[in-house]
Structure formats: C-alpha cells, structure tokens
Design an enzyme around this catalytic site. Sequence first.
Site: not given
Length: 283
Positions: A53, A97, A120
């Site tokens: 990412k 994460q 997200d």
Amino acid sequence: MAQIIDGKTISQQVRQEVKEGVAQWVKGGGVIPGLATVLVGDDPASQVYVKNKNKATVEAGMHSRHIPLPVTTSESQLLELIDNLNRDSSIHGILVQLPLPSQIKSSKILEAIDPKKDVDGFHPINVGRLVSGDATLMPCTPLGVMRLIKETGMDLRGKNAVIVGRSNIVGKPMALLLLQANATVTICHSHTKDLQQKVKEADVVVAAIGKPNFVKGDWIKTGAVIIDVGINRLPNGKLVGDVDFEAASREAAWITPVPGGVGPVTIAMLLNNTLLATKNISH
Ligand code: NDP
C-alpha cells in the site's frame, strides 16, 4: 473456458488514473495527498499488505507515512496516535491495518478515525452513508470487485448476485454495492442451507470465505461471473482463492485469478479513496 478478469492490468489503469488525478490536483494548487498506515504487531501477511500500500501510494505521487507499533501497544496509545493523525493537516487518509491484537478493540479504533480521513470506509458514519446510498468513502475491496465486474461488461440490473461471506469488510458492503447496481442480492454464510443450490442460481458469485477451493466447479451456473476475494496459503506455500479455479473456469464466462485478481484492485481503490478524501477535506 472462462475469460480471466485481469486484476493486475485493471489495477494499473486505475492507479494511472489516480496518478493523473493527483498531478492535476497538485498543479491546481491542491495539497499533496497524504496517507498514514498504522500496523500494530509484526504479522508477516499484514506487513506485506502495508508495504504494498505504501509503495503504491508513493508511485501515485502521494505522500505515505508508515507507523509500525509493537504488538504490546495499548488501546489508549493507539487512540492517542489516531487523535494526532486526525489533527495532522498533511495526512488525509488513515488506515489501521486489521486485525489488531486482542487488547485493542477494533471498533473503538475505527470509530476514532475522522470519518473524512476514513479511507477504508469502516467508520459507522461512512457505513451508514453506504447503506443510504450517499457515501464518498467506501470499503476498498468491494469497490475493487465492482470495478472487476464492470470489466466484463455485465449489466447487473436484475441479475442474481450471490455473496458467500458476510464480514463487515467484504460481504456486507459488497451486498450494498451490488444492491445499488440493481442486482438481486443473496448473502450466504456458515448457517446458510443449500449453499450449493444458491450459488448455482447466481449470475455473479462473490466468494469471501477464507477457505481454500471451497466453491466447487459444479456449483457454478454456466456463463456466470466469478469473483474470488479469498486469499489462502496452502501448506506448500501456494496462494489460492476460495473458488476451485480450474473446475470453475470450465463453467464460468469470467473469473478472477488468485493472486492477481481482487488484491491489486483493492490497493488501487485505496489510492482513489485517498485522493477523494484529500479533495473533500480541502473544500
Ligand atoms: P471473515 O473470516 O471475516 O468472514 C468469512 C465469512 O465466510 C463469514 O461470514 C463466514 O460465515 C463465512 N463462512 C465461513 N465458513 C463458511 C461455510 N462453510 N459456508 C458458508 N460461509 C462460510 O473473512 P473476510 O471477509 O475478512 O475475508 C474473506 C477472505 O477474503 C479471506 O481469505 C481474506 O484473506 C480475503 N480478503 C481479501 C482481500 C483482498 O484484498 N483480496 C481483502 C479482505 C479479505 P459466518 O459469518 O456465519 O461465520
């Protein structure tokens, strides 16, 4: 034999579009978009995801800040970090994460992220907006799946879409996006009866289970579009999806490979979300 939906190529296209979007934004006087990634602990798979990412963020012309934290990090320490990132004007996207270690409640962390920086799309406000159909920041994997389906040229209106898996990250938001595209949506899970029969009726199958080769070839309706979200590592080290790829390819019209399907497009959607978040914050 099914045609392959090439996630790598589609991801490159989206990443190029985002890169051009960033360049145009910055040329017009906009601030360089910044993405912060937070990784608690040293899970090897999570490390690889976060590294990919970060690399993709930089390649798109954005600024990336990676914050690795020890596995012993407390909930209050992580909340403090989120608070700082929320206030940091050089950061427009915050990604924590998952999964987090057991001493930290994920929902508490996700709720602490400024919804405007929630790239997200997991904050309850953004989830609520997704349900209402007016969200800007939506979860990256389901967005990626929609992009992959688009590539097949299939018009989802009135089609039977069957999702296997109902997680907050994949299955549930996936159902909402497919519903918005006017598909008739069935969500299956571990208590579903006659799963095989349900999959057999699907024009589109999205498999997000986390069990290698779980969906068999003879479950697939001839001509269906198969999107395999699963990423499973076999004891021999090979990565496979949730769908028996070889057998399903003989029935389906289109299928995504694992690796090289949903994974790369998910990252591309994260970059797009970061650019969207930057523009929204700056206006
Ligand atoms: P979860 O473990 O959170 O959810 C799995 C879902 O599968 C649950 O809803 C579960 O049902 C359902 N399930 C489990 N067993 C069965 C069964 N026997 N029959 C029917 N349904 C079943 O997983 P995630 O959604 O987070 O991830 C799914 C997969 O996708 C994983 O392999 C993950 O690694 C991968 N993934 C890939 C991403 C990418 O970018 N490519 C991104 C995110 C995930 P129940 O709710 O009843 O327990």
